[in-house]
Write an enzyme that holds these catalytic residues in place. Structure first.
Site, PDB file in Angstrom:
ATOM      1  N   CYS A  29       0.828  -1.198   0.000  1.00  0.00           N
ATOM      2  CA  CYS A  29       0.000   0.000   0.000  1.00  0.00           C
ATOM      3  C   CYS A  29       0.870   1.258   0.000  1.00  0.00           C
ATOM      4  O   CYS A  29       1.523   1.550  -0.993  1.00  0.00           O
ATOM      5  CB  CYS A  29      -0.962  -0.028   1.189  1.00  0.00           C
ATOM      6  SG  CYS A  29      -2.345   1.118   1.038  1.00  0.00           S
TER       7      CYS A  29
ATOM      8  N   HIS B  88      -3.806  -5.723   0.595  1.00  0.00           N
ATOM      9  CA  HIS B  88      -3.625  -6.102   1.997  1.00  0.00           C
ATOM     10  C   HIS B  88      -4.055  -7.557   2.176  1.00  0.00           C
ATOM     11  O   HIS B  88      -5.007  -8.018   1.557  1.00  0.00           O
ATOM     12  CB  HIS B  88      -4.476  -5.219   2.912  1.00  0.00           C
ATOM     13  CG  HIS B  88      -4.046  -3.794   2.954  1.00  0.00           C
ATOM     14  ND1 HIS B  88      -2.984  -3.355   3.716  1.00  0.00           N
ATOM     15  CD2 HIS B  88      -4.535  -2.704   2.324  1.00  0.00           C
ATOM     16  CE1 HIS B  88      -2.853  -2.044   3.558  1.00  0.00           C
ATOM     17  NE2 HIS B  88      -3.771  -1.631   2.712  1.00  0.00           N
TER      18      HIS B  88
END
Length: 504
Positions: free
Chosen positions: A350, A447
């Site tokens: 991320c 994620h």
């Protein structure tokens, strides 16, 4: 009326999440419909959950964010994670400011004064509406409090503790940590400082993190029960079940975050060391839990200017709540130059993925000021442009194994939470379209990527880990339930009517 249970604490980090998770699993195992809840949470570790139809307008996003603890507790209860489980979420951004999310979606950036002055009533209405929706479908709601329930300066606006207890007439379990010392004083003082009506809702106390001879506690337990008329229901042994940490700010700097569940390695075998550079405002470090709980693996947090040592086998850059500040700090510390000469595998998740790229555009959208463009570390030939809208979604990708995950196959499921859009050009994308890779560097928005067995093992293989030393470890949720199992906690709760209704 269903049963509501509030797992409150005498302080932060006393074991509320562990008790709430274990309790949710044990009640679900008894055949009850259980829903987790935390009215208001402050956490830098978030997960994606479904937003109920009741809060969505036409074309509103299907998904939102909740704290990682409630996501885990939903799994423990055997229910799909919902934003109703954590309707008010504050994600710290630094300088006493947090991003405020209601029903899973961001609505403002606010400091403490602004939150209580402008948003608290709206947050209260949001939280109680979410609880009412859970009331329609659950036998039991297991709610987790926040911090200490005895913060007398906040009792008129303590949404996750006092306000929730009053609004729901919840049975309160009071959790106290004996490891830090002063447990009996903390328990007595907390009960004395509670408003009288809320104190009457306390059904018992749970002592956590005890080491040694249990009988040594008996005189203190007898005394505290006489003084308070509140029973000590259980004394839990010191055991970290390996649940994800709720707040990345609690992760130690320059120390082991978590490593090697159970027996790790022989004394003469060094653990595989995965280093996490201490970026400003780290978030979602819990993405590394599937690695950190592997026997023979250490995940170590280290300062930016001392991140890489001779014992470093791999590097992971997780997310951050201030990507621009993190990119600047990493460059100033010379991290990019050291990573460029590092021979082991590197993964950016991320915000870490964005930082590994060449540039961050429209940086002013994140910082609120200038400059408009900031340099990244230059390890990946990608550029990120920050957008006003935030991407929040569940995702499933086919694995085209390359670089640090060479050898993995199949599909991988997870979720994305990011404000920027990254241009990858024609770079290989092993988790297309959410990532890029070189022979030793992977950047991805996904994620939960290390929860995939094949990806986790491929990454550890690239780090030189001896997979033959691994052994299956009991799942963290089950270990949390084991801590409570057979200790009489459920027997002290009024869940009989809920159980009877469930069987009808």
């Amino acid at each position: 009326m269903m049963a509501a249970i509030l797992v409150a604490g005498t302080a932060s980090h006393v074991g509320k999440s562990t008790v709430a998770t274990g309790l949710a699993r044990l009640l679900a195992d008894r055949g009850l419909d259980v829903e987790p809840f935390k009215a208001q949470n402050m956490s830098t570790n978030a997960r994606v959950a479904v937003r109920p139809e009741a809060v969505r307008e036409t074309d509103d996003p299907l998904y939102g964010e909740i704290g990682v603890a409630q996501h885990t507790q939903a799994r423990a209860a055997g229910v799909p994670p919902s934003t109703d489980h954590n309707p008010v979420l504050l994600k710290p951004r630094g300088d006493s400011e947090s991003q405020l999310l209601l029903d899973g979606r961001p609505v403002a950036h606010a400091d403490t004064a602004a939150f209580y002055g402008q948003y608290w009533e709206r947050a209260r209405e949001t939280a109680l509406a979410a609880y009412d929706r859970l009331d329609d479908r659950a036998d039991v709601v297991v709610a987790e409090g926040a911090g200490s329930i005895a913060e007398i300066n906040l009792h008129d606006r303590d949404l996750p503790n006092v306000e929730f207890a009053r609004a729901t007439d919840a049975q309160i379990l009071l959790v106290v940590d004996i490891e830090r010392g002063g447990a009996f004083a903390a328990l007595y003082g907390t009960l004395e400082l509670l408003p009288e009506d809320v104190r009457d809702q306390v059904v018992g106390a749970i002592v956590t993190k005890f080491r040694g001879d249990r009988s040594l506690l008996d005189p203190g337990i007898d005394a505290i029960e006489r003084r308070t008329d509140v029973p000590v229901l259980a004394v839990l042994p010191h055991d970290d079940p390996g649940l994800p940490d709720e707040d990345s700010l609690s992760v130690p700097t320059d120390g082991v975050y978590r490593g090697g569940a159970g027996d790790s390695t022989a004394a003469d075998v060094r653990a595989t060391r995965i280093v996490v550079p201490q970026l400003p405002r780290l978030s979602n470090v819990a993405d590394l839990d599937p690695l950190a709980t592997m026997p023979g693996v250490e995940v170590v947090i280290r300062p930016l200017d001392r991140a890489l040592t001779e014992s470093t086998d791999a590097v992971v850059l997780p997310g951050t709540k201030n990507t621009v500040a993190a990119a600047r700090a990493a460059r100033e510390a010379g991290l990019g130059d050291r990573l460029a000469t590092f021979s082991g595998p590197i993964v950016g998740l991320c915000g870490g993925y964005q930082i590994l790229g060449e540039r961050l555009h429209r940086a002013d959208r994140e910082t609120g000021g200038s400059p408009r463009s900031v340099a990244g570390l230059g390890l990946l030939a990608v550029e990120t442009t920050f957008a006003a809208a935030k991407t929040i979604r569940r995702a499933r990708y086919s694995i085209d194994a390359r670089g640090p995950i060479s050898g993995a196959s199949g599909t991988v499921a997870g979720y994305e939470i990011h404000a920027g859009q990254t241009t990858t050009g024609d770079r290989p994308a092993p988790l297309d379209p959410a990532s890029v890779a070189t022979d030793r560097v992977l950047g991805t928005y996904l994620h939960g990527v290390f929860e995939h067995d094949g990806i986790r093992r491929a990454f550890l293989d690239a780090a030189g880990h001896d997979a033959a030393r691994d052994r299956a470890a009991r799942a963290p949720i089950d270990r949390a339930a084991d801590l409570l199992r057979g200790r009489g906690v459920i027997d002290a709760l009024d869940v009989a009517s809920a159980a009877q209704r469930s069987r009808r």
